[in-house]
Motif scaffolding. Structure first.
Motif, PDB file in Angstrom:
ATOM      1  N   TYR A 192     -23.450 -55.557 -28.077  1.00  0.00           N
ATOM      2  CA  TYR A 192     -22.987 -55.228 -26.301  1.00  0.00           C
ATOM      3  C   TYR A 192     -22.345 -55.276 -26.304  1.00  0.00           C
ATOM      4  O   TYR A 192     -21.218 -55.173 -26.516  1.00  0.00           O
ATOM      5  N   THR A 219     -23.089 -65.856 -28.256  1.00  0.00           N
ATOM      6  CA  THR A 219     -23.105 -64.486 -27.767  1.00  0.00           C
ATOM      7  C   THR A 219     -24.459 -63.950 -27.521  1.00  0.00           C
ATOM      8  O   THR A 219     -24.995 -63.969 -26.386  1.00  0.00           O
ATOM      9  N   ASP A 230     -19.370 -53.277 -28.402  1.00  0.00           N
ATOM     10  CA  ASP A 230     -18.443 -53.171 -28.829  1.00  0.00           C
ATOM     11  C   ASP A 230     -18.815 -53.951 -30.335  1.00  0.00           C
ATOM     12  O   ASP A 230     -19.944 -55.065 -30.188  1.00  0.00           O
ATOM     13  N   ILE A 276     -25.135 -58.697 -31.349  1.00  0.00           N
ATOM     14  CA  ILE A 276     -25.655 -59.750 -30.867  1.00  0.00           C
ATOM     15  C   ILE A 276     -27.252 -59.862 -31.755  1.00  0.00           C
ATOM     16  O   ILE A 276     -27.870 -60.783 -30.763  1.00  0.00           O
ATOM     17  N   GLN A 323     -19.100 -58.031 -31.507  1.00  0.00           N
ATOM     18  CA  GLN A 323     -19.983 -58.263 -30.445  1.00  0.00           C
ATOM     19  C   GLN A 323     -21.355 -57.875 -31.550  1.00  0.00           C
ATOM     20  O   GLN A 323     -21.965 -57.172 -30.599  1.00  0.00           O
TER      21      GLN A 323
END
Length: 130
Positions: free
Chosen positions: A41, A74, A44, A49, A47
């Protein structure tokens, strides 16, 4: 989500990005990405996902299908936002290798794809969910 509407354009060769250059998608190196097709995401690395599947080039566009990690809070939230049309953009993380000036425009002619991220504002205006 219907599979057809689940495709994303990761990069569009016809678009000049906000960095001031085009990317020739036929000149990409994909070995590292294909071995680890991570979906982040907004770039990052904390993150992750999901992952990308069915990476391909069609009509001057680099396409792929997202598979969201729905067991991750997330990942599930971003998947919902994509499905509901609140997030439509994608942005590639690349290693640029060779740039050429062609007809007064800069074009990346050799580059390596590292990752692709769902993002609110893509650098490539053509990098969106189909």
């Amino acid at each position: 989500m219907d599979e057809k509407e689940n495709y994303f354009i990761l990069s569009d060769s016809s678009q000049t990005n906000t960095k001031g250059f085009k990317m020739d998608v036929t000149c990409g190196r994909f070995e590292r990405f294909d071995a680890n097709p991570v979906m982040l995401y907004d770039h990052d690395t904390k993150q992750v996902i999901g992952r990308w599947e069915n990476r391909r080039i069609e009509g001057g566009k680099l396409l792929a299908t997202p598979v969201f990690d729905l067991k991750d809070e997330t990942g599930a939230d971003i998947a919902r936002r994509v499905k509901d049309g609140f997030l439509r953009g994608v942005s590639v993380g690349i290693l640029p290798l060779t740039m050429e000036e062609i007809n007064g425009e800069y074009t990346l002619k050799d580059w390596e794809l590292i990752e692709a991220s769902i993002t609110p504002i893509p650098s490539d205006a053509g990098a969106v969910r189909l």
